[in-house]
Motif scaffolding. Structure first.
Motif, PDB file in Angstrom:
ATOM      1  N   LEU A  86      -8.779   2.845  -3.212  1.00 18.50           N
ATOM      2  CA  LEU A  86      -8.418   2.536  -2.765  1.00 18.50           C
ATOM      3  C   LEU A  86      -7.918   2.242  -0.976  1.00 18.50           C
ATOM      4  O   LEU A  86      -8.872   1.841   0.033  1.00 18.50           O
ATOM      5  N   GLN A  87      -7.932   3.714  -0.703  1.00 21.67           N
ATOM      6  CA  GLN A  87      -9.104   3.799   0.705  1.00 21.67           C
ATOM      7  C   GLN A  87     -10.453   3.458   0.831  1.00 21.67           C
ATOM      8  O   GLN A  87     -10.399   2.980   2.304  1.00 21.67           O
ATOM      9  N   TYR A 110       1.124  -0.862   0.022  1.00 23.00           N
ATOM     10  CA  TYR A 110       0.253   0.407   0.042  1.00 23.00           C
ATOM     11  C   TYR A 110       0.914   0.961   0.185  1.00 23.00           C
ATOM     12  O   TYR A 110       1.039   2.620  -0.301  1.00 23.00           O
ATOM     13  N   MET A 145      -8.156   6.648  -7.758  1.00 22.25           N
ATOM     14  CA  MET A 145      -7.798   5.421  -7.656  1.00 22.25           C
ATOM     15  C   MET A 145      -7.271   5.369  -5.754  1.00 22.25           C
ATOM     16  O   MET A 145      -7.824   4.441  -5.606  1.00 22.25           O
ATOM     17  N   GLY A 146      -6.603   5.969  -5.334  1.00 25.61           N
ATOM     18  CA  GLY A 146      -6.201   7.144  -3.844  1.00 25.61           C
ATOM     19  C   GLY A 146      -7.644   6.570  -3.421  1.00 25.61           C
ATOM     20  O   GLY A 146      -7.555   5.675  -2.324  1.00 25.61           O
ATOM     21  N   MET A 158       2.644   1.677  -3.651  1.00 25.92           N
ATOM     22  CA  MET A 158       1.423   2.194  -4.223  1.00 25.92           C
ATOM     23  C   MET A 158       1.284   3.149  -4.393  1.00 25.92           C
ATOM     24  O   MET A 158       0.849   4.995  -5.516  1.00 25.92           O
ATOM     25  N   MET A 159       0.610   3.996  -3.110  1.00 28.82           N
ATOM     26  CA  MET A 159       0.026   5.584  -2.868  1.00 28.82           C
ATOM     27  C   MET A 159       1.412   6.820  -3.139  1.00 28.82           C
ATOM     28  O   MET A 159       1.509   7.369  -3.834  1.00 28.82           O
ATOM     29  N   MET A 162     -11.755   1.328   0.067  1.00 29.24           N
ATOM     30  CA  MET A 162     -11.696  -0.373  -0.041  1.00 29.24           C
ATOM     31  C   MET A 162     -11.259  -1.243   1.164  1.00 29.24           C
ATOM     32  O   MET A 162     -11.424  -2.192   1.968  1.00 29.24           O
ATOM     33  N   ILE A 163     -10.062  -0.544   1.804  1.00 32.24           N
ATOM     34  CA  ILE A 163      -8.917  -0.241   3.594  1.00 32.24           C
ATOM     35  C   ILE A 163     -10.032  -0.581   4.523  1.00 32.24           C
ATOM     36  O   ILE A 163     -10.095  -1.462   4.728  1.00 32.24           O
TER      37      ILE A 163
END
Length: 399
Positions: A315-316, A126, A311-312, A129-130, A318-319
């Motif tokens: 992703l957050q 993660y 996307m960011g 990726m970030m 989703m986490i």
């Protein structure tokens, strides 16, 4: 000394320490670094408001300033939550370390190790990726400057920053300090998200490991019995000594179950308020960025940059939601494992313990947003749907 935490979750400790959010740092560092980063992020608000004021007749710039305000607010909310709940986070990390001293047999250690390995791999993935997405977001606007070196023209190409903002100064003259300032804002914001999100995922994963251990132990305890075969019939009876041993083992298991429940309660209390803001802010970000992309459909570089932001944000979200869903599943598995036992063949006092387990585990543990909305994959889908609904509403206003 948090021996087990420093061994298993050292990567998380490093990310938190860089921001002064590790509760076991010196008091000077814990007080000075977070305040500095808080002031740095707040310092960007006047320029965003100024851009909104100067371009209030330009719909494109209005949406630009709105999404920047939303993202800046998300950075500040996350940082302030870490500062405000510092004592609770300290209790969480101490509890995690204590659990490694309490859950000590081979099965328990193996499960704890498996889940800590998963959280460490996720933290590394993660963070890479970030930071990769943010680096590309910062670098892409520098394409004109690179082209001036590689393919120079008679005049310099126009320079732009990673984020549009109104400083009311000559951009070409002050480009380097402004670029450094906006880059610092982005890097600090991403660092806050990486440190907070990865530690939240790590704590949730640790809670899942505790429920997994308890479920395994319930299965092991309830399957331990003597079987006497009499002809074609199977009679299952417990000797007095076996029944006593099973009762004591189950009592120990329930005590560990209480530790897991207490840990989840503390974890939920540290995030339930900020989770409300995040669900709202991420939904707003998706809709506002969607509108912003509509304005730049013919500009590939801008399209890529805004895609990185989406996307960011996804992703957050989703986490937050997946970790909550995983915790719900693991905690409810205790009910299924206890129910699978032949409880009707046990002694009354063991039955009473099983009934207690059924009663508590029937309702799964969950992380909530404001004690109202459980963080689950259903919530993930609902936030995306809401973001798309507002996107279409904003799009109709634009047209």
């Amino acid at each position: 000394m948090l021996v087990h935490v420093l061994r298993e979750y050292n990567v998380n400790k490093i990310f938190l320490s860089r921001l002064g959010l590790w509760p076991f740092q010196s008091k000077l560092v814990r007080n000075s670094l977070p305040i500095f980063y808080l002031v740095l992020e707040i310092s960007y608000y006047p320029f965003e408001i100024l851009m909104f004021y100067d371009h209030q007749d330009d719909a494109q710039m209005v949406f630009e300033s709105c999404y920047q305000l939303v993202i800046s607010t998300a950075f500040l909310a996350r940082l302030w939550n870490e500062i405000w709940n510092r004592d609770k986070f300290r209790c969480l990390y101490e509890a995690m370390n204590d659990h490694w001293n309490i859950f000590t047999n081979d099965l328990e250690r193996r499960i704890l190790k498996e889940y800590s390995t998963v959280s460490r791999k996720f933290t590394i993935f993660y963070s890479i990726m970030m930071y990769l997405l943010s680096s590309m977001f910062i670098v892409i606007p520098l394409t004109p400057a690179f082209l001036d070196i590689v393919l120079p023209l008679n005049e310099s190409r126009p320079r732009i920053l990673a984020i549009d903002v109104e400083f009311r100064v000559d951009m070409n003259e002050y480009f380097k300090p402004l670029f450094c300032y906006t880059t610092a804002i982005i890097v600090v914001g991403i660092s806050i998200m990486v440190a907070a999100d990865t530690m939240h995922f790590t704590c949730t994963t640790h809670a899942c490991s505790l429920f997994s251990i308890i479920g395994e132990q319930i299965e092991t305890i309830t399957l331990h019995r003597d079987v006497e075969k009499c002809g074609r019939c199977v009679n299952e009876k417990f000797k007095s000594s076996d029944e006593q041993a099973m009762y004591q083992e189950y009592i120990t298991c329930l005590k560990k179950y209480q530790l897991a429940l207490k840990f989840v309660d503390i974890l939920n209390s540290t995030h339930q308020t900020v989770a409300v803001f995040f669900l709202l802010l991420i939904g707003a970000t998706l809709s506002l960025i969607g509108i912003r992309i509509v304005y730049v459909l013919d500009q590939m570089e801008e399209m890529i940059r805004f895609t990185f932001i989406i996307m960011g944000a996804l992703l957050q979200l989703m986490i937050m939601c997946y970790s909550g869903q995983k915790l719900m599943d693991e905690s409810q598995n205790i009910f299924y494992r206890a129910y699978a036992a032949k409880w009707y063949m046990y002694s009354p006092r063991i039955k009473s313990l099983l009934i207690t387990t059924f009663y508590r585990s029937f309702t799964p543990c969950s992380l909530t947003a404001g004690k109202l909305v459980p963080l689950s994959m259903t919530t993930y889908a609902a936030v995306i749907r809401a973001g798309m609904s507002y996107f279409t509403a904003f799009l109709s206003i634009k047209e």
